[in-house]
Design a protein around this motif. Structure first.
Motif, PDB file in Angstrom:
ATOM      1  N   ARG A  66       0.891  -1.169   0.000  1.00  0.00           N
ATOM      2  CA  ARG A  66       0.000   0.000   0.000  1.00  0.00           C
ATOM      3  C   ARG A  66       0.919   1.205   0.000  1.00  0.00           C
ATOM      4  O   ARG A  66       1.714   1.389   0.914  1.00  0.00           O
ATOM      5  N   ASN A  67       0.843   2.019  -1.035  1.00  0.00           N
ATOM      6  CA  ASN A  67       1.749   3.150  -1.202  1.00  0.00           C
ATOM      7  C   ASN A  67       1.048   4.452  -0.806  1.00  0.00           C
ATOM      8  O   ASN A  67       0.246   4.992  -1.558  1.00  0.00           O
ATOM      9  N   THR A  68       1.373   4.957   0.361  1.00  0.00           N
ATOM     10  CA  THR A  68       0.792   6.220   0.834  1.00  0.00           C
ATOM     11  C   THR A  68       1.797   7.366   0.748  1.00  0.00           C
ATOM     12  O   THR A  68       1.588   8.413   1.339  1.00  0.00           O
ATOM     13  N   SER A  69       2.884   7.178   0.000  1.00  0.00           N
ATOM     14  CA  SER A  69       3.959   8.168  -0.050  1.00  0.00           C
ATOM     15  C   SER A  69       3.618   9.404  -0.865  1.00  0.00           C
ATOM     16  O   SER A  69       4.268  10.432  -0.733  1.00  0.00           O
ATOM     17  N   GLY A  70       2.644   9.291  -1.764  1.00  0.00           N
ATOM     18  CA  GLY A  70       2.324  10.416  -2.634  1.00  0.00           C
ATOM     19  C   GLY A  70       3.140  10.416  -3.920  1.00  0.00           C
ATOM     20  O   GLY A  70       2.964  11.277  -4.772  1.00  0.00           O
ATOM     21  N   ALA A  71       4.055   9.472  -4.074  1.00  0.00           N
ATOM     22  CA  ALA A  71       4.872   9.358  -5.285  1.00  0.00           C
ATOM     23  C   ALA A  71       4.912   7.892  -5.703  1.00  0.00           C
ATOM     24  O   ALA A  71       4.839   7.000  -4.865  1.00  0.00           O
TER      25      ALA A  71
ATOM     26  N   ASP B 158      -3.618   5.315  -2.166  1.00  0.00           N
ATOM     27  CA  ASP B 158      -3.752   4.593  -0.893  1.00  0.00           C
ATOM     28  C   ASP B 158      -4.625   3.347  -1.040  1.00  0.00           C
ATOM     29  O   ASP B 158      -5.451   3.066  -0.193  1.00  0.00           O
ATOM     30  N   GLU B 159      -4.450   2.622  -2.125  1.00  0.00           N
ATOM     31  CA  GLU B 159      -5.206   1.386  -2.327  1.00  0.00           C
ATOM     32  C   GLU B 159      -4.262   0.196  -2.204  1.00  0.00           C
ATOM     33  O   GLU B 159      -3.126   0.253  -2.681  1.00  0.00           O
TER      34      GLU B 159
END
Length: 103
Positions: A14-19, A45-46
């Motif tokens: 789950r990639n919540t980094s924004g990049a 954020d999926e």
């Protein structure tokens, strides 16, 4: 992972980094065989996953190991390694731990 006579590797993320991030999933098997899969992790954020192709199993689960590496975007030489996670090889039970064994 193993099932139906096949072996493969899967990593969830789950990639919540924004990049956007990159990952490399590596499955190592008997005889030096290696499968490497490159995945892009979109900037949202999926939950998602990266999975190697399934192949015929050769040996038991203890003959395989997997490593997932996650890195930042940009040129490979400059992208920071953010996480490296590896599997443990499945333990081989001692003879005395097997059902029906006497010890």
């Amino acid at each position: 992972m193993t099932g139906g006579g096949e072996t493969w590797a899967r990593a969830y993320h789950r990639n919540t980094s924004g990049a956007e991030l990159r990952s490399v999933l590596t499955l190592m098997g008997p005889g030096g065989r290696t499968v490497e899969l490159h995945c892009a992790l979109p900037a949202h954020d999926e939950p998602g996953s990266c999975e190697t192709p399934r192949g015929p199993s050769e040996g038991g689960p203890d003959a395989y190991a997997a490593v997932a590496e996650y890195a930042g975007a940009g040129p490979v030489e400059e992208a920071p390694l953010l996480l490296r996670a590896g599997s443990d090889r499945a333990p081989v039970p001692e003879a005395s731990d097997r059902p029906g064994a006497s010890g």
